[in-house]
Motif scaffolding. Structure first.
Motif, PDB file in Angstrom:
ATOM      1  N   THR A 198       0.832  -1.210   0.000  1.00 28.77           N
ATOM      2  CA  THR A 198       0.000   0.000   0.000  1.00 28.77           C
ATOM      3  C   THR A 198       0.864   1.255   0.000  1.00 28.77           C
ATOM      4  O   THR A 198       0.587   2.221  -0.720  1.00 28.77           O
ATOM      5  CB  THR A 198      -0.926   0.003   1.224  1.00 28.77           C
ATOM      6  OG1 THR A 198      -1.730  -1.184   1.211  1.00 28.77           O
ATOM      7  CG2 THR A 198      -1.833   1.224   1.219  1.00 28.77           C
ATOM      8  N   ALA A 199       1.925   1.248   0.815  1.00 26.88           N
ATOM      9  CA  ALA A 199       2.828   2.406   0.854  1.00 26.88           C
ATOM     10  C   ALA A 199       3.516   2.592  -0.488  1.00 26.88           C
ATOM     11  O   ALA A 199       3.684   3.726  -0.957  1.00 26.88           O
ATOM     12  CB  ALA A 199       3.855   2.227   1.968  1.00 26.88           C
ATOM     13  N   VAL A 242       2.397   1.752  -3.511  1.00 25.74           N
ATOM     14  CA  VAL A 242       1.439   2.299  -4.478  1.00 25.74           C
ATOM     15  C   VAL A 242       1.183   3.773  -4.208  1.00 25.74           C
ATOM     16  O   VAL A 242       1.104   4.596  -5.138  1.00 25.74           O
ATOM     17  CB  VAL A 242       0.129   1.489  -4.436  1.00 25.74           C
ATOM     18  CG1 VAL A 242      -0.928   2.145  -5.315  1.00 25.74           C
ATOM     19  CG2 VAL A 242       0.374   0.050  -4.865  1.00 25.74           C
ATOM     20  N   HIS A 243       1.070   4.118  -2.936  1.00 24.29           N
ATOM     21  CA  HIS A 243       0.841   5.521  -2.575  1.00 24.29           C
ATOM     22  C   HIS A 243       1.993   6.402  -3.044  1.00 24.29           C
ATOM     23  O   HIS A 243       1.774   7.475  -3.649  1.00 24.29           O
ATOM     24  CB  HIS A 243       0.672   5.641  -1.064  1.00 24.29           C
ATOM     25  CG  HIS A 243       0.698   7.052  -0.557  1.00 24.29           C
ATOM     26  ND1 HIS A 243      -0.344   7.934  -0.749  1.00 24.29           N
ATOM     27  CD2 HIS A 243       1.664   7.753   0.113  1.00 24.29           C
ATOM     28  CE1 HIS A 243      -0.039   9.103  -0.219  1.00 24.29           C
ATOM     29  NE2 HIS A 243       1.167   9.028   0.310  1.00 24.29           N
ATOM     30  N   HIS A 244       3.214   5.970  -2.801  1.00 20.00           N
ATOM     31  CA  HIS A 244       4.365   6.783  -3.193  1.00 20.00           C
ATOM     32  C   HIS A 244       4.551   6.799  -4.706  1.00 20.00           C
ATOM     33  O   HIS A 244       5.019   7.816  -5.250  1.00 20.00           O
ATOM     34  CB  HIS A 244       5.623   6.274  -2.495  1.00 20.00           C
ATOM     35  CG  HIS A 244       5.628   6.516  -1.015  1.00 20.00           C
ATOM     36  ND1 HIS A 244       5.526   7.774  -0.466  1.00 20.00           N
ATOM     37  CD2 HIS A 244       5.705   5.651   0.035  1.00 20.00           C
ATOM     38  CE1 HIS A 244       5.542   7.689   0.856  1.00 20.00           C
ATOM     39  NE2 HIS A 244       5.649   6.411   1.175  1.00 20.00           N
ATOM     40  N   CYS A 245       4.205   5.722  -5.379  1.00 17.87           N
ATOM     41  CA  CYS A 245       4.234   5.746  -6.843  1.00 17.87           C
ATOM     42  C   CYS A 245       3.264   6.784  -7.389  1.00 17.87           C
ATOM     43  O   CYS A 245       3.559   7.482  -8.375  1.00 17.87           O
ATOM     44  CB  CYS A 245       3.906   4.364  -7.404  1.00 17.87           C
ATOM     45  SG  CYS A 245       5.237   3.158  -7.250  1.00 17.87           S
ATOM     46  N   ASP A 246       2.114   6.892  -6.745  1.00 14.75           N
ATOM     47  CA  ASP A 246       1.146   7.908  -7.157  1.00 14.75           C
ATOM     48  C   ASP A 246       1.683   9.308  -6.908  1.00 14.75           C
ATOM     49  O   ASP A 246       1.571  10.188  -7.771  1.00 14.75           O
ATOM     50  CB  ASP A 246      -0.162   7.692  -6.398  1.00 14.75           C
ATOM     51  CG  ASP A 246      -1.162   8.805  -6.662  1.00 14.75           C
ATOM     52  OD1 ASP A 246      -1.669   8.888  -7.791  1.00 14.75           O
ATOM     53  OD2 ASP A 246      -1.421   9.607  -5.734  1.00 14.75           O
ATOM     54  N   GLN A 247       2.290   9.527  -5.730  1.00 10.63           N
ATOM     55  CA  GLN A 247       2.800  10.850  -5.389  1.00 10.63           C
ATOM     56  C   GLN A 247       4.007  11.233  -6.240  1.00 10.63           C
ATOM     57  O   GLN A 247       4.108  12.352  -6.727  1.00 10.63           O
ATOM     58  CB  GLN A 247       3.186  10.882  -3.899  1.00 10.63           C
ATOM     59  CG  GLN A 247       2.036  10.684  -2.944  1.00 10.63           C
ATOM     60  CD  GLN A 247       1.057  11.831  -2.977  1.00 10.63           C
ATOM     61  OE1 GLN A 247       1.447  12.988  -3.102  1.00 10.63           O
ATOM     62  NE2 GLN A 247      -0.228  11.534  -2.889  1.00 10.63           N
ATOM     63  N   ARG A 292       9.656   4.421  -0.500  1.00  8.67           N
ATOM     64  CA  ARG A 292       9.904   5.684  -1.207  1.00  8.67           C
ATOM     65  C   ARG A 292      10.954   5.517  -2.303  1.00  8.67           C
ATOM     66  O   ARG A 292      10.762   5.944  -3.447  1.00  8.67           O
ATOM     67  CB  ARG A 292      10.350   6.746  -0.198  1.00  8.67           C
ATOM     68  CG  ARG A 292       9.216   7.287   0.672  1.00  8.67           C
ATOM     69  CD  ARG A 292       9.740   8.249   1.728  1.00  8.67           C
ATOM     70  NE  ARG A 292       8.655   9.015   2.341  1.00  8.67           N
ATOM     71  CZ  ARG A 292       7.879   8.584   3.313  1.00  8.67           C
ATOM     72  NH1 ARG A 292       8.076   7.355   3.798  1.00  8.67           N
ATOM     73  NH2 ARG A 292       6.910   9.333   3.809  1.00  8.67           N
TER      74      ARG A 292
END
Length: 395
Positions: free
Chosen positions: A176-177, A179-184, A281
């Motif tokens: 989940t982390a 995917v979130h950082h890939c989005d950001q 990250r």
């Protein structure tokens, strides 16, 4: 800092019965009378009548060497003592001599106390740096840079060790982390990267057409655009943009957690900060930076093709034919080989700077700015080393 707190030295208890009372002292203004040896001050010099005595004090400032007879001064408070001390400093600063004479013990003690509390400017060092001092500063700078590189290598080793651990224990990986950082890091950077690539292609095509038209070699503008963007500018400018927005983001996020002691709380809960914060990250950067580089390359070629069509009349079909026939695949490979290295540099520097944040907001701002500058600088240095290496290898 000097705080002026006025209190009055009352000598009425030691005075003769004919001496005026304290109230009379307060009412009588100080007078400065010219005498043979200097000046005589009479009356009371306190905060209530200091304004009336100020013009007389200014006359004494221009008198040169002088003495101030204090035997007839009836009352003195800290405000008066402060003004007398300023008077002495001004006269001595002009090169003249000033002296208090016939001071009463209480007045002398008060003036000395005020003199000790007077603000003193910090001494200004006017000494010039010697060769030894310059060499010492240079040596300290070199040692500091070496220690910084050692810390970055240690951070890189920590990331690789935690990544290897997660490969052996995939159940602990925080998808989940990631995917979130890939989005950001990736998806939200697409607009600015695409716009940058398009404009770079337009600029290269326009400037190239102006220069090549002088030699009748307009067709070679396609080679200029392709090699410049695919080999150097596409991935380099993408890495610089990502360094500016992502290195600062990593530093701010990790630094804020460090300020709020969240990282200490994670260690208390047996959560490894490197596994939870660094790996997602940096891995997100490794995944998304090549994709962003490809987007920049495509948009750069698109912008160059449009400008070549408008400025030189080179149709999109001719541009594509020339691009496929004369552009080697080596240029594309060279550009994409740099992407993982740039991603690693940006991620490691951003996470390292976040862990260096202290306990205040000033430290957070300083480390965030330093992370951006260091990341961009290291990316440019790495690109220069790549260029030298590929030139030596003949690629």
């Amino acid at each position: 800092m000097f705080f002026l707190i006025s209190y009055e030295v009352d000598l009425s208890s030691y005075a003769d019965p004919e001496t005026p009372s304290r109230g009379d002292h307060a009412a009588s203004s100080a007078r400065f009378i010219r005498a043979e040896q200097g000046w005589i001050v009479t009356g009371a010099l306190n905060v209530r009548n200091l304004q009336e005595a100020t013009p007389q004090l200014r006359q004494i400032e221009d008198a040169g060497d002088t003495q101030l007879d204090m035997s007839q001064l009836d009352a003195l408070d800290t405000a008066g003592a402060y003004m007398l001390q300023k008077l002495r400093l001004k006269i001595e600063a002009s090169g003249a001599e000033f002296q208090f004479v016939n001071l009463k013990p209480d007045h002398e003690a008060l003036i000395e106390r005020v003199a000790l509390a007077m603000p003193r400017p910090d001494p200004v060092s006017t000494s010039r740096l010697s060769v030894t001092d310059l060499l010492e500063r240079m040596g300290r700078g070199v040692v500091g840079a070496g220690m910084f590189l050692v810390e970055l290598i240690a951070m890189l080793g920590l990331f690789l060790a935690r990544l290897a651990y997660l490969l052996r224990h995939p159940s602990e990986f925080r998808m989940t982390a990631l995917v979130h950082h890939c989005d950001q890091v990736g998806w939200k950077a697409v607009p600015i990267v695409a716009l940058m690539g398009f404009l770079i292609g337009v600029v290269l095509a326009f400037q190239g057409s102006v220069q090549l038209r002088q030699f009748g070699a307009e067709i070679f503008v396609v080679d200029l655009i392709a090699i410049s963007i695919l080999r150097e500018l596409g991935i380099l400018l993408t890495a610089i943009i990502v360094a500016g927005r992502t290195a600062s983001s990593f530093t701010a996020a990790i630094g804020s957690m460090k300020m709020r002691e969240e990282i200490d709380a994670m260690r208390t809960l047996a959560i490894d900060p490197a596994t939870a914060l660094f790996v997602p990250r940096i891995l997100a950067l490794l995944i998304t930076l090549p994709i962003l580089g490809a987007i920049a390359n495509v948009m750069g070629l698109f912008g160059g093709a449009m400008m070549a069509w408008i400025e030189l009349g080179i149709s999109p079909g001719m541009f594509m034919t020339r691009l496929l026939e004369d552009t080697s695949l080596d240029h594309v490979i060279v550009g994409f080989v740099k992407a993982p290295v740039f991603a690693m540099i940006i991620g490691v520097i951003g996470c390292h700077a976040g862990m260096q944040v202290g306990g205040n907001a000033e430290s957070l701002g300083a480390q965030t700015s330093a992370a951006v500058v260091r990341a961009i600088f290291m990316v440019i240095v790495a690109d220069a080393l790549f260029s030298v290496f590929f030139a030596i290898m003949g690629i």
